[in-house]
Design an enzyme around this catalytic site. Structure first.
Site, PDB file in Angstrom:
ATOM      1  NE  ARG A  49      61.529  -0.564 -10.584  1.00 28.30           N
ATOM      2  CZ  ARG A  49      61.197  -0.495  -9.435  1.00 28.30           C
ATOM      3  NH1 ARG A  49      60.225   0.410  -8.918  1.00 28.30           N
ATOM      4  NH2 ARG A  49      61.566  -1.490  -8.517  1.00 28.30           N
ATOM      5  CE1 TYR A  76      56.909   1.856 -13.609  1.00 31.43           C
ATOM      6  CE2 TYR A  76      55.705   0.184 -12.598  1.00 31.43           C
ATOM      7  CZ  TYR A  76      56.640   1.138 -12.141  1.00 31.43           C
ATOM      8  OH  TYR A  76      57.038   1.570 -10.986  1.00 31.43           O
ATOM      9  CG  HIS A 111      57.630  -2.995  -8.330  1.00 30.77           C
ATOM     10  ND1 HIS A 111      57.565  -2.659  -9.727  1.00 30.77           N
ATOM     11  CD2 HIS A 111      57.270  -1.651  -7.918  1.00 30.77           C
ATOM     12  CE1 HIS A 111      57.364  -1.363 -10.185  1.00 30.77           C
ATOM     13  NE2 HIS A 111      57.148  -0.981  -9.054  1.00 30.77           N
ATOM     14  CG  HIS A 153      55.458   0.814  -4.596  1.00 30.52           C
ATOM     15  ND1 HIS A 153      56.583   1.383  -4.722  1.00 30.52           N
ATOM     16  CD2 HIS A 153      54.992   0.425  -6.004  1.00 30.52           C
ATOM     17  CE1 HIS A 153      56.867   1.527  -5.993  1.00 30.52           C
ATOM     18  NE2 HIS A 153      56.006   0.955  -6.715  1.00 30.52           N
ATOM     19  CE1 TYR A 187      52.220   1.543  -9.128  1.00 30.70           C
ATOM     20  CE2 TYR A 187      53.595   1.998 -11.096  1.00 30.70           C
ATOM     21  CZ  TYR A 187      53.400   1.483  -9.859  1.00 30.70           C
ATOM     22  OH  TYR A 187      54.411   0.858  -9.191  1.00 30.70           O
TER      23      TYR A 187
HETATM   24 FE   FE2 Z   1      56.159   1.183  -8.764  1.00 25.96          FE
END
Ligand code: FE2
Length: 232
Positions: free
Chosen positions: A151, A141, A154, A156, A102
């Site tokens: 995870r 990740y 995806h 958000h 991120y």
């Molecule tokens: Fe996330």
């Protein structure tokens, strides 16, 4: 006067602290929820749509400045409980890069930064409730301080209603991802049918004018029996 509200639907909404999902202990309300009617000043104050400008509908870039990864286009429709489109709704989207990193100072994952990737967008839905985002498919990740929880890819979403107190935060998943089956956040939704509504639908190749992008359709339902589950 505050009115106590019904518990969230047990099958279609996460219910509380989830085993293996430690953050829920901090994110779950410690007291029963109450319904507080909006005050006149809240309803007549500055509307969300006027205060949040749109910020790019393209996270992938072009040419030498194109982000690494597989190009995708997300076609997201925002609808109410009857399936009616909600034009003008502000939709924020954010996700990690193709390596699972991120753009955020708290991301400690040892994965490379992509200088050509823009991690977030804010768009207003058009007349048919549609928001289109061109981006790259996010990577999986590992979740810190867990015993091997990764995870799945995806995206958000944050959907703003007309006033500041009205907001849905949720996540969209990709079809056919093996990590979906073990994800503590997705599987906090007990009902398989409700879970399946959290997964985007791949548009068959050739049925889109965007030949070099995989196109996914998704629906964000802001309220009602089929409301998109809240997933912070
Ligand atoms: Fe996330």
């Amino acid at each position: 006067m505050a009115i106590r509200i019904e518990r969230r639907a047990a099958a279609t909404q996460a219910q509380g602290i989830e085993p293996g999902y430690a953050q829920t202990a901090r994110r779950w309300p410690s007291q029963p929820l109450v319904l507080r009617p909006h005050t006149p000043s809240e309803l007549s104050g500055p509307q969300v749509q006027r205060c949040l400008p749109e910020i790019r509908g393209d996270l992938a870039g072009y040419g030498e400045r194109r982000a690494l990864g597989q190009l995708i286009r997300l076609r997201v429709r925002v609808v109410d409980e009857d399936g009616a489109p909600l034009p003008g709704t502000v939709v924020e989207a954010w996700h990690c890069n193709a390596a699972g990193k991120y753009i955020h100072p708290n991301d400690s994952h040892d994965a490379p930064v992509d200088p050509n990737f823009y991690g977030a967008a804010r768009l207003a839905a058009g007349d048919s409730g549609l928001v289109e985002l061109r981006t790259i498919k996010p990577g999986a990740y590992p979740v810190p301080d867990t015993n091997g929880w990764w995870r799945p890819p995806h995206v958000h979403f944050s959907v703003w209603g007309r006033v500041w107190l009205s907001r849905l935060v949720t996540q969209m998943f990709f079809p056919g991802e093996p990590l979906n089956d073990a994800d503590a956040i997705l599987n906090a939704i007990r009902d398989p049918e409700a879970r399946s509504r959290c997964i985007a639908r791949l548009v068959p190749a050739g049925r889109s004018p965007h030949f070099n992008e995989l196109v996914y359709d998704y629906q964000l339902v802001v309220r009602g029996r089929k409301a998109s589950p809240g997933m912070p």
